[in-house]
Each structure stands twice: as structure tokens, then as C-alpha cells.
Design an enzyme around this catalytic site. Structure first.
Site, PDB file in Angstrom:
ATOM      1  N   CYS A 218       0.745  -1.331  -0.059  1.00  0.00           N
ATOM      2  CA  CYS A 218       0.043  -0.025   0.204  1.00  0.00           C
ATOM      3  C   CYS A 218       0.884   1.422   0.117  1.00  0.00           C
ATOM      4  O   CYS A 218       0.544   2.094  -0.619  1.00  0.00           O
ATOM      5  CB  CYS A 218      -0.943  -0.121   1.040  1.00  0.00           C
ATOM      6  SG  CYS A 218      -0.231   0.191   2.506  1.00  0.00           S
TER       7      CYS A 218
ATOM      8  N   HIS B  90      -2.638   0.743   7.011  1.00  0.00           N
ATOM      9  CA  HIS B  90      -2.745   1.173   5.559  1.00  0.00           C
ATOM     10  C   HIS B  90      -2.340   2.574   5.063  1.00  0.00           C
ATOM     11  O   HIS B  90      -2.660   3.410   5.909  1.00  0.00           O
ATOM     12  CB  HIS B  90      -4.176   0.733   5.229  1.00  0.00           C
ATOM     13  CG  HIS B  90      -4.435   0.681   3.841  1.00  0.00           C
ATOM     14  ND1 HIS B  90      -3.521   0.264   2.938  1.00  0.00           N
ATOM     15  CD2 HIS B  90      -5.423   1.416   3.037  1.00  0.00           C
ATOM     16  CE1 HIS B  90      -4.373  -0.124   1.829  1.00  0.00           C
ATOM     17  NE2 HIS B  90      -5.273   1.021   1.686  1.00  0.00           N
TER      18      HIS B  90
ATOM     19  N   ASN C 150      -7.842   4.953  -2.727  1.00  0.00           N
ATOM     20  CA  ASN C 150      -7.240   3.567  -2.432  1.00  0.00           C
ATOM     21  C   ASN C 150      -6.433   2.824  -3.448  1.00  0.00           C
ATOM     22  O   ASN C 150      -6.548   3.136  -4.688  1.00  0.00           O
ATOM     23  CB  ASN C 150      -8.449   2.867  -1.684  1.00  0.00           C
ATOM     24  CG  ASN C 150      -7.955   1.926  -0.684  1.00  0.00           C
ATOM     25  OD1 ASN C 150      -6.958   1.693  -0.611  1.00  0.00           O
ATOM     26  ND2 ASN C 150      -8.832   1.378  -0.056  1.00  0.00           N
TER      27      ASN C 150
END
Length: 505
Positions: A115, A420, A443
Site C-alpha cells: 500500500c 494502511h 485507495n
């Protein structure tokens, strides 16, 4: 913006206040119990007795609401059933303060913990796409992943050499060998990669099966690296037993052996990820711009990075603000034994009030700069709807319970940590107050979730579960820049919740 509160924070530590508050609450509770004449426990030995069960069952039997909850939730998913309609309506994917550019496509890290690399490359591509007039574009996340994995392997073995005198079951050694080459990472670690290796477009170094499915390769590498660490420990003991050898000679011998062992790592990752361009190796990239005009560029990964990846705000001149209420505000922190490139830029955080993180986001969005941030994404969030909101689920009203943990409590008790990294690309400001109401989040889970890959984050969720915001020095409060540049850092232990291994969803 926000500098007044950060200046005051030089003398502010939230923790003593929290301790006083809990001590006062405990005293009040004790007094109230005494006044009420608290009954003896139903279980005399500390085990759960059937009398306990009968007492609890009586509570449910006298509560129509709890009985209804039993009827419905026995065969229903509690997250779907207890989703708040009010929250869904409030969390509209509408934002009045946006960056005037929307990148494509929505990226997908798939079954990997990259991520932080996706968030970074998603930030960098804004400038690249605008400069080159591109309709869609991705930097190669796999390119950075390759160099990160190789360097983390070296970092672990260097630590194994450095601490070869400690017992294998020492807490530090055990921790380091647990998740030794995690996919996760932190902002300063990606800056190390960018400055050392540069970047390349994804077509130059495309995804492989195992860049998107990292688990099998990680398992193999961890097995070999743990074995390599033991080899180096045994060699270190043998060399130190020879009193004729100097420490410098011992270190050179150990590092020579380490380089021999690292060949195994290189063989595995080059086979499973592919052989990347070297940072000074020229490549040619052919592309179409959004008008259909063909273009070509030739140069090295480092040249591509310097030419296109940033204009005003260099990653190397940006730093991390964190909100960690356990520790004193207005201070610089680092995490011991955390890094990827040995001898590289250390991981540094300036701890400050949450309002300073919010204002850093707003200022960057208004300046046209997307924002890298770190959070605990699994808390009070709905992946399919793309909503992150503390009011999203009606748990308290349904079960007659109250959530009493503070943000500091959650960090202390393993309830929460940074898990994250994503990108904030817009914010909705209250027209009357100018304060943030909600944030637009880009995202890296593909376009099948959220609003075609975008999430909405409420301001209340930001306060509780956002821990990190990266900000260019030019857009940060001057007093916090001074804290960062002072270099006077306090060291958190390697297992602290602020460690980057968690940033890998």
C-alpha cells in the site's frame, strides 16, 4: 495554519492528563460501589459459574431490544444489518475542495502489502500525467518493490551481524526474525528508494504474478534469511573466539559472507519479479498521450524521477506528521531498527495535535498536492461502500454497550495501529466554518470497491484512526519544521505500533 496549537504543544503531553482522568474515574467508581453496597461475586474462585449466566440471561429477558437483536442477528451479518442509514447519507461522495486533476486508472495492489508504494506512486503520477498530457498512467510499483525487498533482506542480515552477541531468544532478536522482510514500509523508506533507484513507468517493469501475490515468495525468503542469520551468528562467534582478529577484520569477513548469502535472495526475487533496470541504466518508453499522439522518452530511472515525478514539492523535502496521544507533542520520534536501505534516511515522525494533521491536508489540497497518509483502515469501515466513519455501525445502541477506549488506549492495548497507506485527493469543508467535514480517499484496492475505487472518510474517523500525514516542508507549520530539522529524536522500540511493518494492507 495550526501553528498556534503546535507551539502550545511544546509543553503539552496528553498522557499525564489521561492518567489523572482514569485515577479520578477509578476513585469515583470505588466510592459509588461502596455507597451502593456492591454484592459479593457470584463466583468465588474466579471461574464463570452458571449463576453468572443466569444473571446475564435475566438482563436480556427483561430487554425487548436485546431480545429483538437475538432474533435478527442470529442469521444476519452484523456489519450489514447494523449499518447506519444516517451515516451512509451523511457520507456522500461529494467534495467542495478538490485537486483539478483526476488520475487514471484506479490502482490495485491485489494480494500484497504494498500500500505504501502504491500510495507514493499514486501521489507522484499526478505531476507526471499533467506534464506529459496522459489519459492514464501508472508508475511501476513492482520496480520499487524489487529494490525494497532486496534491501530489506540486507538490512535484516546487517542487524543479525550487529546483534550476533545477543541470545537467539532475546526479545529484539525474536522480533526482528518474526516479520523480517514485511511488504510494508514508511514514507522515509520510500524516499530512500526513490533517491537511490529512481522510478520507471509500469510498462518498463510490469507486474508479475508474485509482485501481486507476495506471500509465497516472502515465505521462501524468510526461511532462507533466518537460516542465513544463524550462519552469520555462528561465524561471528567463531571469529570472536580468535583473539588475533580485530573488530574491523571480523566485520569485513562477516559482510563478505553476507554478500555470498544474499545471492540466494537475488536469485529468488529476480526469477519471481523479473530483472529490473539498474538506476543508471537507460531504457526507452513509448506511449500515447490523451490526444492519441505517440511519444517516446529515453533515459535512466533516476533521470525519469528527477524530470517528471515532482515539480514544487520533492519527496525528499517532505516529512511525516503523526498524531500519537501516548507521547509528548512537539517532539521528533523514530523507531529503533526500522529501515530498508542500510545507512539510509532514518524514519522520522513529528508528533503533534490532530488539528495540525487536518490543516496540513487542507493546505495541500488547496495547493493542488495529493496527500500520502497512514491510518487503521479496518476500523469502522465498509470496503464495498467505501465508507470510513465512526458512526457507521449501530453496535452501541443494539447491544447496550459503550466503547470507552481513547486513541491512546487503542495504541497501548494493541487495538489499533497504522495498517494502511492511501491518498487524500479532496476535502469537503463546512461553508460556515471552513472546517473539514469529510475527505476523498484514493485507495489501491481496484475500482470494484467504494465509489469506483474512491472512499469517503468522515472527520470523526480521521480524528480517531488517522495517524500520519506527509507534508512538504514548504506547506508545514514552521515550528514543526524546526522540530523535524532539529534532529533531536526520541527512540520508540522496534515493536511500537508506529512501526511501518503494519502499513501493508
Amino acid at each position: 495554519m495550526g501553528s498556534a496549537s503546535s507551539k502550545a504543544s511544546e509543553h503539552t503531553s496528553p498522557e499525564p492528563y489521561g492518567q489523572e482522568k482514569r485515577a479520578y474515574a477509578a476513585q469515583e467508581l470505588s466510592t459509588s460501589f461502596t455507597g451502593l453496597g456492591l454484592s459479593e461475586p457470584l463466583s468465588t474462585d474466579g471461574a464463570i459459574s452458571l449463576s453468572n449466566v443466569d444473571a446475564w440471561e435475566s438482563v436480556v429477558e427483561h430487554s425487548p431490544k436485546l431480545k429483538l437483536a437475538r432474533t435478527i442477528l442470529n442469521h444476519s451479518n452484523i456489519r450489514e444489518t447494523l449499518t447506519s442509514r444516517t451515516a451512509r447519507i451523511a457520507d456522500a461522495h461529494v467534495f467542495n475542495t478538490d485537486i483539478d486533476f483526476k488520475p487514471n486508472p484506479i490502482t490495485n495492489q491485489k494480494s500484497s502489502g504494498r500500500c505504501w508504494l502504491f500510495a507514493t506512486t499514486n501521489v507522484l503520477r499526478y505531476n507526471i500525467m499533467k506534464k506529459l498530457n496522459l489519459a492514464d498512467f501508472q508508475l511501476s510499483q513492482a520496480y520499487l518493490f524489487f529494490w525494497d525487498k532486496l534491501n530489506k533482506s540486507n538490512y535484516y542480515l546487517e542487524l543479525s551481524i550487529q546483534h550476533a552477541d545477543l541470545p537467539v531468544d532475546d526479545r529484539l532478536i525474536y522480533h526482528l526474525s518474526d516479520d523480517l522482510i514485511s511488504d510494508g514500509g514508511q514514507w522515509d523508506m520510500v524516499v530512500n528508494l526513490l533517491e537511490t533507484y529512481g522510478v520507471v513507468p509500469q510498462p518498463v517493469y510490469p507486474e508479475s504474478l508474485h509482485s501481486s501475490l507476495s506471500g509465497p515468495v516472502n515465505t521462501l525468503l524468510k526461511t532462507k534469511l533466518r537460516e542465513h542469520a544463524l550462519v552469520l551468528r555462528d561465524l561471528s562467534a567463531s571469529l570472536h573466539a580468535n583473539s588475533a582478529l580485530s573488530e574491523d577484520a571480523i566485520l569485513k569477513t562477516l559482510r563478505s559472507k553476507k554478500e555470498e548469502l544474499l545471492k540466494d535472495v537475488y536469485v529468488v526475487i529476480s526469477a519471481t519479479l523479473g530483472v529490473p533496470p539498474k538506476p543508471e541504466e537507460k531504457f526507452t518508453w513509448d506511449y500515447y498521450d490523451k490526444d492519441g499522439k505517440a511519444g517516446t522518452w529515453t533515459g535512466t530511472p533516476r533521470e525519469f524521477y528527477k524530470a517528471f515525478a515532482y515539480e514544487k514539492y520533492s519527496p525528499a523535502n517532505s516529512f511525516s506528521l503523526i498524531n500519537d496521544p501516548r507521547n509528548e507533542y512537539g517532539k521528533l520520534y523514530t523507531v529503533d531498527k526500522l529501515g530498508n536501505i542500510w545507512g539510509g534516511r532514518p524514519v522520522l515522525y513529528v508528533n503533534t495535535e490532530i488539528e495540525n494533521l487536518k490543516q496540513a491536508v487542507v493546505k495541500q489540497i488547496k495547493a493542488g498536492q495529493p496527500v500520502f497518509f497512514g491510518c487503521d483502515v479496518g476500523q469502522f469501515s465498509d470496503r464495498s461502500a467505501g465508507i470510513m466513519d465512526t458512526a457507521l455501525f449501530e453496535y452501541e445502541a443494539t447491544f447496550d454497550i459503550k466503547f470507552g477506549l481513547t486513541k491512546a488506549d487503542r495504541l497501548r492495548t494493541n487495538e489499533s495501529s497504522m495498517t494502511h497507506a492511501m491518498v487524500i485527493s479532496a476535502v469537503h469543508l463546512d461553508p460556515a466554518t471552513g472546517r473539514p467535514v469529510r475527505y476523498k480517499v484514493e485507495n489501491s484496492w481496484g475500482d470494484a470497491v467504494g465509489d469506483r475505487g474512491y472512499f469517503v472518510m468522515s472527520d470523526a474517523w480521521f480524528e480517531q484512526f488517522v495517524y500520519q500525514v506527509v507534508v512538504p516542508k514548504a506547506l508545514a507549520p514552521k515550528d514543526l519544521v524546526r522540530v523535524y530539522e532539529s534532529g533531536e529524536k526520541q527512540v520508540l522500540p522496534p515493536w511500537d505500533p508506529m512501526v511501518s511493518a503494519s502499513l501493508e494492507w
